[in-house]
Design an enzyme around this catalytic site. Structure first.
Site, short mmCIF file in Angstrom:
data_model
loop_
_atom_site.label_atom_id
_atom_site.label_comp_id
_atom_site.label_asym_id
_atom_site.label_seq_id
_atom_site.Cartn_x
_atom_site.Cartn_y
_atom_site.Cartn_z
CG HIS A 145 -2.06 0.87 1.20
ND1 HIS A 145 -2.04 2.07 0.54
CD2 HIS A 145 -3.31 0.73 1.69
CE1 HIS A 145 -3.23 2.64 0.65
NE2 HIS A 145 -4.02 1.86 1.35
CE LYS A 575 -6.09 8.90 -10.36
NZ LYS A 575 -5.66 9.82 -11.45
#
Length: 917
Positions: A145, A575
């Protein structure tokens, strides 16, 4: 007091106790004045949240401005640590409630394995279970991550505190034991308080590998085999046909960590080799430990119990010459197995010791065969109970984890593959500019080369660093297949896949290193396109149909059991097009893929690239799987687990086991007991599908107009959020952006979402929905509201979509977001954009309440309401502190202490919100 309040009193008690012990640690370390200062800020923040008290807002602002940098850091640490402690208390309370439910013999809860299996038997579909498990595959995949904020040392402290809380629930303590537990809790919290929250250096890829593998120690290595055993027992209790049956290996936990090269130049061939070696060492060390424990338990004397001839032969081959074990064949056999496994560890990971004359295992199947000898001997001699203990779990572990522990995926961007293939063609055919060719000419050229026995690469040619690196990593995969088996690296994922040539380029690179054989059309890894943007999702089904129509590619699939995996990108599509449109385009893509695959008689496996936050496709996994369109699961599913979500789901063994069960239960139900899913031709769903298309179109325009069409929005984003500070954090091995720019197009989806979460706006999880509903109601004044309510009631996809948005809105706070907006220097820009955002936020709240009938957010989820009530008084102050720190920092107070304070606030807010990035 209501029943739920009674049940939650233990949670409140735990939170109060942990808070009191943290307060004691703060007093002892910082003194009473510091504690009182922190408590004063907390009380003001509570008044501001509870009463929307403008006086409290002004007092809070004055109090924070009056703090020195050191005092601000102290306050930030205090609230950050409390959020961590609240997480522990909530997890333990969830375990407590689950155990109480089971002890009371209450009906199985939705999402449990027993609930799913019971539903299948009650529906008269028990016969379908056998077929289901033969072909099933369920795999959560751990990924590194880029915004993982929590250090391993902090996780260790949390687990120690969690064990002490758990001990109190499970053991009836004497007064002395209770006092000792309390003291130990206090010591654990002091240790946590004195443990540094932030990293002092940037994570390397191997650091990320070590972090990911730690969850195998805590949870996966033990809990996954137990899940298999529990399910086998459950089935046997319901149907005698399952007695002594052993389920196929339908569930594995995969990984990207050490194989994901997309945007990460630090993942090299050597890193891949080191990752696989580290994984092998981890699993072999586990096996060796289990063998030692098993040998200590199977102290069966031959004079008291017979053993099988194969077991006796296994014992005779052992080098165990101890006179104390001469009549203990099981121990001697296990000693020999241990010695061979130790020798195997030397070969695969370079650790351990190899005794003279001891032959290493060539494959995990050989180890399993020896363990089967032990198991069969016990069963055949009336010792079935002994075979169902540690030996049963070890045998299953070997089946599931092998010698490679976790299947490691490769991932790279299609642009990189394109450039590498272009360079290879240029070297073999001077003057050929591959990048200038159109798609059809590329396909033709690639197919001709794939059919040819020649190689494009030459040992005498000098290639660019990028091409050399890509070829090296594919060669490392071939080495790994020889050393660990093909299951060690089974998949190659193509990011930003947008054409058939993207698939064939990877096939060509595999051919160059021997992972694809042109003559037999066999390929050793799955070639998996990842469709990420809105345009790519729309084009994906046609791309797959075109690929299936190519005889060469179809031949490759025949060598992979006529199965093709397709990955769908939730983060980048969100996004790109916003929350509502992303969800809808993903849903439509799945429906169309199901149709295409059925037409070509290819088995479909979908890989869902979900993040932790709703803005990246997150939300409850159970509901998400059940909300898939009909035919999209088919017993097989993979999905990513990322960063702080891995910590939240798998750090605690019991919580981890529950999350693994949820994935299996949802896959069983979605496959064998599908809900009434809407299809494009279904008359009942036609109106809903049309309405969703209309909503999506309006939401897409609203989102893109704001994010990509508003002049100055990029500046607004960088100034009103902590994105610049996130980019500077030591929180991952890859950069926040794909390129060195501030462009939103180049920014990775994870820091994009985390930035909006930090300022409590959560914009990627809701923006555009309010405008879409307003426009739909205006266009359909007579029945629009009824249609939308019907979609919410009858359509699992739409229900899940709104449920996730409800959770995001509940974690948002427009008043706090307004404080961040004040960081934008250009007042005109600030007012223009924040006014639009605030209006959309209000419209979205109104639309959600209209459709769901709720009077307040999370009305149907009292557990989330409770969590918000418990933790937000401690998260809100962190937001106020963060705004003050950002203001100072951007005014020029940019010393190390200022940076530390900002980074601490990012850490604390992320920990408090949990699924925020």
């Amino acid at each position: 007091m209501q029943m739920n309040e009674v049940k939650d009193e233990l949670l409140s008690s735990d939170i109060r106790q942990l808070g009191r012990l943290l307060g004691d640690a703060i007093r002892n370390h910082l003194g009473d004045p510091a504690f009182e200062r922190i408590e004063h800020v907390r009380q003001l923040a509570i008044r501001f949240r509870r009463d929307n008290d403008e006086a409290a807002r002004a007092q809070l602002s004055d109090a924070l401005q009056a703090l020195s940098q050191e005092e601000t850091t102290q306050l930030t640490r205090a609230f950050s640590y409390f959020s961590l402690l609240a997480n522990i208390a909530e997890d333990q309370h969830h375990i407590r409630r689950t155990r109480a439910h089971l002890i009371a013999g209450s009906p199985p809860r939705q999402g449990s394995l027993s609930h799913a299996v019971g539903n299948v038997f009650d529906a008269g579909k028990a016969d379908a279970l056998e077929t289901f498990f033969e072909d099933a595959f369920v795999s959560p995949v751990f990924t590194a991550h880029p915004t993982e904020v929590q250090r391993k040392s902090i996780q260790n402290c949390q687990m120690a505190i969690a064990r002490l809380l758990s001990e109190r629930d499970r053991v009836q303590m004497t007064p002395e034991e209770a006092e000792q537990n309390e003291e130990a809790l206090g010591r654990g919290i002091v240790t946590l308080w004195q443990t540094r929250l932030l990293r002092t250096s940037k994570l390397s890829v191997m650091d990320e590998v070590a972090n990911g593998l730690s969850f195998y120690d805590h949870t996966i290595l033990r809990e996954l085999p137990k899940l298999y055993s529990s399910l086998e027992t459950m089935l046997a209790q319901r149907d005698a046909r399952w007695e002594d049956a052993e389920l196929p290996n339908f569930m594995k936990v995969g990984s990207w960590i050490g194989g994901d090269r997309d945007g990460n130049p630090f993942v090299t061939a050597d890193i891949l080799r080191s990752t696989l070696q580290t994984q092998a060492d981890k699993v072999l060390d586990f096996y060796l430990g289990e063998l030692r424990k098993l040998a200590s338990q199977l102290s069966l004397a031959q004079i008291l119990n017979a053993c099988s001839e194969p077991l006796r032969a296994l014992a005779e081959r052992s080098a165990d010459a101890s006179p104390h074990r001469v009549d203990e064949p099981y121990r001697r056999a296990l000693h020999g197995i241990h010695a061979r496994l130790d020798a195997t560890r030397v070969v695969l990971s370079g650790k351990g010791k190899q005794a003279d004359g001891v032959q290493p295992y060539a494959a995990a199947a050989e180890l399993l065969a020896d363990l089967d000898v032990v198991q069969h001997s016990l069963v055949s001699n009336g010792l079935r109970a002994l075979a169902r203990g540690r030996l049963r779990q070890l045998r299953r572990a070997v089946k599931v984890f092998g010698f490679s522990l976790a299947p490691l995926d490769l991932r790279q961007n299609s642009d990189v593959h394109e450039r590498v293939v272009g360079e290879l063609f240029a070297g073999a055919q001077p003057g050929l500019v591959y990048l200038d060719l159109d798609e059809e000419r590329r396909i033709s050229l690639l197919l001709a080369e794939l059919e040819s026995p020649r190689l494009l690469t030459s040992p005498y040619a000098q290639y660019s660093e990028e091409t050399t690196s890509e070829l090296d990593i594919f060669r490392a995969v071939r080495e790994a297949h020889v050393k660990y088996g093909r299951e060690s690296v089974p998949n190659c994922i193509i990011s930003k896949a947008a054409s058939v040539s993207d698939l064939l380029e990877v096939a060509l690179l595999l051919k160059e290193v021997g992972l694809l054989r042109q003559d037999s059309r066999e390929v050793d890894v799955n070639i998996i396109p990842l469709f990420e943007t809105i345009d790519d999702l729309r084009a994906g089904p046609a791309i797959m149909a075109r690929a299936f129509g190519l005889p060469f590619y179809r031949g490759l699939l025949e060598s992979r059991a006529d199965q093709q995996e397709v990955m769908l990108g939730y983060s980048d599509s969100n996004k790109d097009g916003g929350f509502l449109t992303s969800g809808w385009e993903l849903y439509k893509a799945e429906i169309e893929l199901v149709t295409v695959f059925k037409q070509y008689q290819i088995k479909l496996r979908l890989f869902h690239g979900r993040g932790g936050s709703v803005g990246r496709g997150g939300g409850p996994s159970y509901e998400a799987i059940l909300a898939q369109p009909a035919g999209a699961v088919q017993g097989q599913i993979r999905l990513t687990e990322q960063g702080e979500v891995i910590t939240a789901k798998y750090a605690n063994p019991e919580v981890g086991r529950r999350n693994l069960e949820v994935l299996v239960a949802a896959t069983i139900q979605s496959t064998l007991l599908p809900q009434a899913q809407l299809q494009p031709k279904a008359s009942a769903g036609a109106g809903h599908l049309a309405a969703m298309e209309e909503l999506s179109g309006t939401a897409l325009n609203a989102y893109r107009d704001l994010v990509y069409g508003t002049e100055g929005f990029e500046q607004y984003f960088w100034e009103s959020t902590v994105i610049a500070e996130i980019a500077a954090l030591n929180i991952g091995s890859r950069p926040a952006s794909r390129k060195k720019s501030t462009s939103i197009e180049d920014l990775r989806a994870i820091p994009w979402v985390l930035s909006w979460a930090q300022c409590r706006l959560m914009l990627p999880g809701w923006f555009g929905f309010g405008s879409a509903v307003q426009a739909y109601l205006a266009a359909h004044p007579a029945d629009g509201a009824d249609v939308l309510r019907g979609m919410y009631t009858d359509w699992p996809f739409f229900t899940s979509l709104l449920s996730n948005m409800d959770m995001v809105l509940a974690k948002s706070d427009i008043a706090i977001a307004g404080k961040y907006a004040e960081l934008v220097k250009d007042k005109v820009l600030r007012e223009a954009i924040f006014t639009r955002i605030r209006a959309e936020y209000a419209a979205t709240l109104d639309a959600l309440k209209l459709i769901t009938g709720q009077e307040e957010l999370q009305q149907a989820n009292p557990l989330m309401q409770r969590s918000i009530r418990n933790r937000f008084p401690y998260i809100d102050p962190l937001n106020h502190v963060q705004v003050e720190l950002l203001k100072r920092f951007r005014e020029g107070k940019q010393d190390a202490a200022a940076r530390t304070g900002i980074h601490l606030s990012i850490n604390g807010i992320a920990a408090g919100l949990r699924n925020s990035g």
